[in-house]
Design an enzyme around this catalytic site. Structure first.
Site: not given
Ligand code: NAP
Ligand code: GDD
Length: 324
Positions: A125, A58, A179, A80, A13, A84, A82, A15, A153, A149, A127
């Site tokens: 998160t 897994d 991020h 990490l 992923g 996500s 999930a 992160d 979490k 979700y 969220e």
């Molecule tokens: P991501 O790009 O979607 O990466 C998540 C990874 O989890 C993917 O590589 C996925 O692998 C793996 N995964 C899914 N199901 C699994 C399972 N059953 N067993 C083992 N691995 C599994 O997410 P990210 O943005 O890097 O985020 C990393 C973590 O931080 C997540 O837990 C997310 O919920 C949390 N988080 C993210 C944000 C953000 O803004 N990015 C903010 C707050 C928290 P596959 O390729 O196999 O599906």
């Molecule tokens: N994905 C997506 N696609 N989001 C959209 C769209 C679209 O076409 N149009 C509007 N949005 C709005 C969503 O409704 C949401 O309010 C916002 O854009 C951000 O959506 P995402 O980028 O999908 O992220 P997220 O905030 O729902 O979730 C991400 O951040 C969380 C931390 O607050 C993910 O990375 C989560 O895994 C993470 O926990």
């Protein structure tokens, strides 16, 4: 100095890949856990082949976690992995809960079972704040998740805290606000926009279809955020920390900045609203107060919102240019 070993779940992923890059600079031996799938998805981690060890596991399979820990003998585990994508969690609430909630419990149980002194990071998160009851959100702000979700979490957050308090596991929750980066999954709104703008600039598309444009987020740059994960596990005592920039922008702001990168000011003409991308319940506004992490861990973000948007757009232009 003794070499530390880290096990990172979700290695492929966004992160996971940046965290592995960072841990390598710190001299760690890194094991990256990935699920077996019919075709490997190492877009973000191809450059790590030969530098880290990939290991199959897994979060939905208890035995696989026990085996991973046995095989790596880690000093630190960064959980990490999930499901996500918030939008998808309404379609797969059960799988989402199994992986994001019970997966954390399984990993904590595997740590206990191993009898080893392992430090544990849980990817919690913003969220969890969902329909916010206080602004800005900090460690003491009550939670109100708005999606399967977010709910899943919240279980991961509490079970992490509970194992710390019940069994003395060195377990930390990083409550990370959104991020983004060049390695962000394409379904998330920021990358969808940067990719869409790149396509429009290159004449490959004439619009981007989006849902709610009014949502506002506290968007930071992912490589900055993985450093905070590591810092939490180096501290003397385990604790929970909000990681955020403290600045908030709307999807419209993101669109305006992204289109400006390719000299388009009338961005509204290129955006169509599409019901398919609206959510059953929305998180309208998130902005975090990361004072605790700044004071205790000395962490702070280094890349501005504008700089991040620009890096993402120009990276997508380069990627698409290479493909054509
Ligand atoms: P991501 O790009 O979607 O990466 C998540 C990874 O989890 C993917 O590589 C996925 O692998 C793996 N995964 C899914 N199901 C699994 C399972 N059953 N067993 C083992 N691995 C599994 O997410 P990210 O943005 O890097 O985020 C990393 C973590 O931080 C997540 O837990 C997310 O919920 C949390 N988080 C993210 C944000 C953000 O803004 N990015 C903010 C707050 C928290 P596959 O390729 O196999 O599906
Ligand atoms: N994905 C997506 N696609 N989001 C959209 C769209 C679209 O076409 N149009 C509007 N949005 C709005 C969503 O409704 C949401 O309010 C916002 O854009 C951000 O959506 P995402 O980028 O999908 O992220 P997220 O905030 O729902 O979730 C991400 O951040 C969380 C931390 O607050 C993910 O990375 C989560 O895994 C993470 O926990």
């Amino acid at each position: 100095m003794e070499t530390k070993t880290a096990l990172v779940t979700g290695i492929n992923g966004q992160d996971g890949s940046y965290l592995a890059d960072f841990l390598l600079t710190k001299g760690y031996k890194v094991y990256g856990m990935e699920r077996r799938c019919s075709r490997k998805n190492r877009v973000n981690t191809e450059h790590l082949e030969g530098k880290i060890t990939f290991i199959n596991g897994d979060l939905a399979d208890q035995n696989s976690l026990l085996r991973c820990i046995k095989e790596c003998s880690p000093d630190e585990i960064y959980n990490l992995g999930a499901m996500s994508f918030v939008g998808e969690s309404w379609n797969t609430p059960e799988t989402t809960s199994d992986v994001n909630a019970l997966g954390v419990l399984r990993m904590l149980e595997a740590i206990r079972e191993s009898g080893r002194d392992i430090r544990f990071y849980q990817a919690s998160t913003s969220e969890m704040y969902g329909k916010v009851v206080e602004t800005p959100q900090k460690e003491t702000t009550p939670f109100y998740p708005r999606s399967p979700y977010g709910v899943s979490k919240l279980y991961g957050y509490w079970i992490t805290k509970n194992y710390r308090e019940s069994y003395g596991v060195f377990a930390c929750n990083g409550i990370l606000f959104n991020h983004e980066s060049e390695r962000r999954g394409i379904e998330f709104v920021t990358r969808k926009i940067s990719d869409g703008v790149a396509r429009i600039a290159l004449g490959l598309s004439d619009h981007i279809a989006l849902g709610n444009l009014d949502a506002q987020r506290d968007w930071g740059y992912a490589p900055d955020y993985v450093e905070a994960m590591w810092a939490m596990l180096q501290h003397d005592t385990p604790d929970d920390y909000v990681i955020s920039t403290g600045e908030c922008y709307s999807i419209r702001d993101f669109l305006q900045r992204a289109f400006a990168c390719v000299n388009i000011s009338n961005w509204e003409d290129y955006v169509k609203q599409d019901e398919r991308f609206m959510r059953p319940a929305e998180v309208d506004y998130l902005v975090g107060d990361s004072s605790k992490a700044r004071d205790v861990l000395g962490w702070k973000p280094s890349v501005s919102f504008d700089e991040m948007v620009s890096r993402m757009v120009f990276n997508d232009i380069d990627l698409l240019g290479d493909d054509n």
